[in-house]
Scaffold this motif. Structure first.
Motif, mmCIF file in Angstrom:
data_model
loop_
_atom_site.group_PDB
_atom_site.id
_atom_site.type_symbol
_atom_site.label_atom_id
_atom_site.label_comp_id
_atom_site.label_asym_id
_atom_site.label_seq_id
_atom_site.Cartn_x
_atom_site.Cartn_y
_atom_site.Cartn_z
ATOM 1 N N THR A 1 1.780 0.016 8.399
ATOM 2 C CA THR A 1 0.416 0.290 7.796
ATOM 3 C C THR A 1 0.791 0.897 6.506
ATOM 4 O O THR A 1 1.778 1.644 6.346
ATOM 5 N N SER A 2 0.426 0.394 5.351
ATOM 6 C CA SER A 2 0.575 0.927 4.016
ATOM 7 C C SER A 2 1.871 0.179 3.342
ATOM 8 O O SER A 2 2.247 0.548 2.350
ATOM 9 N N SER A 3 2.446 -0.483 4.026
ATOM 10 C CA SER A 3 3.745 -1.114 3.297
ATOM 11 C C SER A 3 3.190 -2.474 2.502
ATOM 12 O O SER A 3 4.188 -2.807 1.953
ATOM 13 N N GLY A 4 2.099 -2.740 2.435
ATOM 14 C CA GLY A 4 1.798 -3.748 1.269
ATOM 15 C C GLY A 4 1.430 -5.223 2.047
ATOM 16 O O GLY A 4 1.454 -6.285 1.299
ATOM 17 N N LYS A 5 1.058 -5.065 3.336
ATOM 18 C CA LYS A 5 0.621 -6.573 3.965
ATOM 19 C C LYS A 5 -0.789 -7.273 3.257
ATOM 20 O O LYS A 5 -0.617 -8.352 2.914
ATOM 21 N N THR A 6 -1.591 -6.441 3.342
ATOM 22 C CA THR A 6 -3.054 -6.935 2.644
ATOM 23 C C THR A 6 -2.866 -7.309 1.114
ATOM 24 O O THR A 6 -3.166 -8.264 0.757
ATOM 25 N N TYR A 7 -2.260 -6.356 0.440
ATOM 26 C CA TYR A 7 -1.811 -6.612 -1.155
ATOM 27 C C TYR A 7 -1.109 -7.775 -1.300
ATOM 28 O O TYR A 7 -1.366 -8.637 -2.106
ATOM 29 N N THR A 8 -0.168 -8.117 -0.645
ATOM 30 C CA THR A 8 0.756 -9.349 -0.642
ATOM 31 C C THR A 8 0.005 -10.658 -0.025
ATOM 32 O O THR A 8 -0.183 -11.590 -0.651
HETATM 33 P P1 ADP Z 1 -1.206 -2.567 4.327
HETATM 34 O O1 ADP Z 1 -2.025 -3.717 4.302
HETATM 35 O O2 ADP Z 1 0.315 -2.867 4.807
HETATM 36 O O3 ADP Z 1 -1.670 -1.377 5.288
HETATM 37 P P2 ADP Z 1 -1.869 -2.338 1.694
HETATM 38 O O4 ADP Z 1 -1.539 -3.773 1.307
HETATM 39 O O5 ADP Z 1 -3.269 -1.946 1.688
HETATM 40 O O6 ADP Z 1 -0.945 -2.240 2.904
HETATM 41 O O7 ADP Z 1 -1.050 -1.610 0.546
HETATM 42 C C1 ADP Z 1 -1.291 -0.034 0.326
HETATM 43 C C2 ADP Z 1 -1.297 0.373 -0.782
HETATM 44 O O8 ADP Z 1 -0.119 0.254 -1.545
HETATM 45 C C3 ADP Z 1 -2.448 -0.330 -1.368
HETATM 46 O O9 ADP Z 1 -2.830 0.554 -2.404
HETATM 47 C C4 ADP Z 1 -1.805 -1.337 -2.561
HETATM 48 O O10 ADP Z 1 -2.421 -1.761 -3.443
HETATM 49 C C5 ADP Z 1 -0.250 -0.499 -2.466
HETATM 50 N N1 ADP Z 1 0.704 -1.681 -2.836
HETATM 51 C C6 ADP Z 1 1.249 -2.341 -1.779
HETATM 52 N N2 ADP Z 1 2.069 -3.129 -2.204
HETATM 53 C C7 ADP Z 1 2.408 -2.848 -3.562
HETATM 54 C C8 ADP Z 1 3.133 -3.539 -4.613
HETATM 55 N N3 ADP Z 1 4.304 -4.582 -4.262
HETATM 56 N N4 ADP Z 1 3.142 -3.037 -5.586
HETATM 57 C C9 ADP Z 1 2.160 -2.176 -6.047
HETATM 58 N N5 ADP Z 1 1.310 -1.609 -5.161
HETATM 59 C C10 ADP Z 1 1.321 -1.828 -3.837
#
Ligand code: ADP
Ligand code: MG
Length: 340
Positions: A108-115
């Motif tokens: 969690t918070s590693s960027g899955k949804t963002y990616t």
């Molecule tokens: P997950 O879905 O893995 O829990 P998120 O995608 O929600 O994580 O990312 C957590 C936070 O970090 C969000 O605020 C997102 O915008 C930011 N974030 C994630 N990956 C990146 C990236 N490669 N560059 C900039 N911000 C990022």
């Protein structure tokens, strides 16, 4: 956009059974910087990520310091680049009638949804670019969305939250009963449906992060195409294939032992889908015949026809750079290594 100048959809590298595995390192976020957390990871080239912190001799024998994948993406890579080099070929094989799945795996918070949300949008845009006004074929794009929470499947395009049943269809494999499927009219329609999903995901959850760390989200595009006229026996008259974009539950759910009650139940179920996926992926990556336990979880049942066989798979493992997350990062890299 006309058909002129449109290229054939890209063909995948290597054999069909090869799973494309990449790792994306995100930047340190503000919170991490505030608490003076530091990044211990460095991508030294396009394929290798290094653990930089000094390890004691005993630690060095326990943990690898260098990991190699099909592609590693530095903290300053854009999602566009991750899409182009880590997912596009697999995703666009749907145009040629090949099923595929793209996964985001990580804590969690590693960027899955963002990616994954970026990758999904780039894919739809590229499919439109390729298929709009295609000379030889006519294309139809259908969209559906579901969430698996506690081994229970929910339609993200419907306000009815009754769990959906999985059915075994002798022709089509496992299908999801009553799942809404919308035919996409255009880009704006697609964006509207994405916001419906987002709203549905938040309903009934105390905090988005809590919910998203425990549930798997599958966005699914089905492309149907038919030849405008008979073009010879080597060009099929009709094709149907599906690409799945899977935003997995936080990978810490696969290793963490949770406390009693509901939390334990949720934890166990998430273990089941994530652990089964891990087993399935490992078996497929070894390319051996033999039993693949698709039926052991809802996630792998739903994805069965888009995993293994002729289907193509890309896994993007997202990594937090923070020293405080090193254990979870190592677990993620271990998963990624087993998937290669
Ligand atoms: P997950 O879905 O893995 O829990 P998120 O995608 O929600 O994580 O990312 C957590 C936070 O970090 C969000 O605020 C997102 O915008 C930011 N974030 C994630 N990956 C990146 C990236 N490669 N560059 C900039 N911000 C990022
Ligand atoms: Mg998320």
């Amino acid at each position: 956009m006309g058909a002129v100048g449109v290229e054939e959809p890209p063909q995948g590298p290597g054999g069909n059974e090869k799973i494309c595995v990449s790792v994306r390192l995100r930047p340190l976020n503000e919170k991490e910087k505030e608490r003076h957390d530091v990044s211990d990871w460095e991508c030294i080239n396009d394929n290798t990520i290094l653990y930089r912190n000094n390890l004691s001799v005993s630690e060095r024998s326990m943990y690898p310091t260098s990991y190699t994948f099909d592609r590693v993406f530095r903290f300053d890579c854009s999602t566009r680049q991750v899409y182009e080099e880590g997912a596009k070929e697999v995703a666009l094989s749907v145009i040629s009638g090949i099923n595929s799945s793209i996964f985001a795996y990580g804590q969690t918070s590693s960027g899955k949804t963002y990616t994954m949300s970026g990758i999904t949008e780039y894919t739809v845009a590229d499919i439109y670019n390729y298929t709009n006004n295609h000379k030889e074929r006519e294309y139809l794009m259908k969209f559906s969305a579901m969430e698996i929470y506690n081994e229970s499947v929910r339609d993200l395009l419907s306000t009815d939250s009754t769990p959906l049943r999985l059915l075994d269809d002798p022709e089509r494999g496992t299908t999801v009963e009553r799942l809404t499927e919308e035919t996409l009219r255009d880009w704006n329609h697609f964006k509207e449906l994405l916001s419906v999903c987002e709203a549905q995901r938040q309903i009934g959850e105390t905090s988005l992060n809590e919910a998203s760390s425990r549930s798997h989200q599958i966005l699914r595009l089905t492309i149907e195409s038919s030849a405008r006229e008979f073009l010879g026996n080597d060009k099929p008259s009709s094709l149907t294939a599906t690409v799945n974009f899977v935003d997995l539950a936080g990978s810490e759910r696969a290793s963490q032992t949770l406390s009693a009650g509901t939390r334990l139940k949720e934890g166990c179920h998430i273990n089941r889908s994530l652990l089964t996926l891990g087993t399935v992926i490992r078996k497929l990556s070894k390319g051996r015949n033999g039993h693949v336990p698709y039926r052991d979880s809802k996630l792998t049942r739903i994805l069965q026809s888009s995993l293994g066989g002729n289907a193509r798979t890309a896994i993007i493992c997202t990594l937090s750079p923070a020293r405080s997350h090193v254990e979870q990062s190592r677990n993620t890299l271990l998963f990624a290594s087993c998937a290669k």
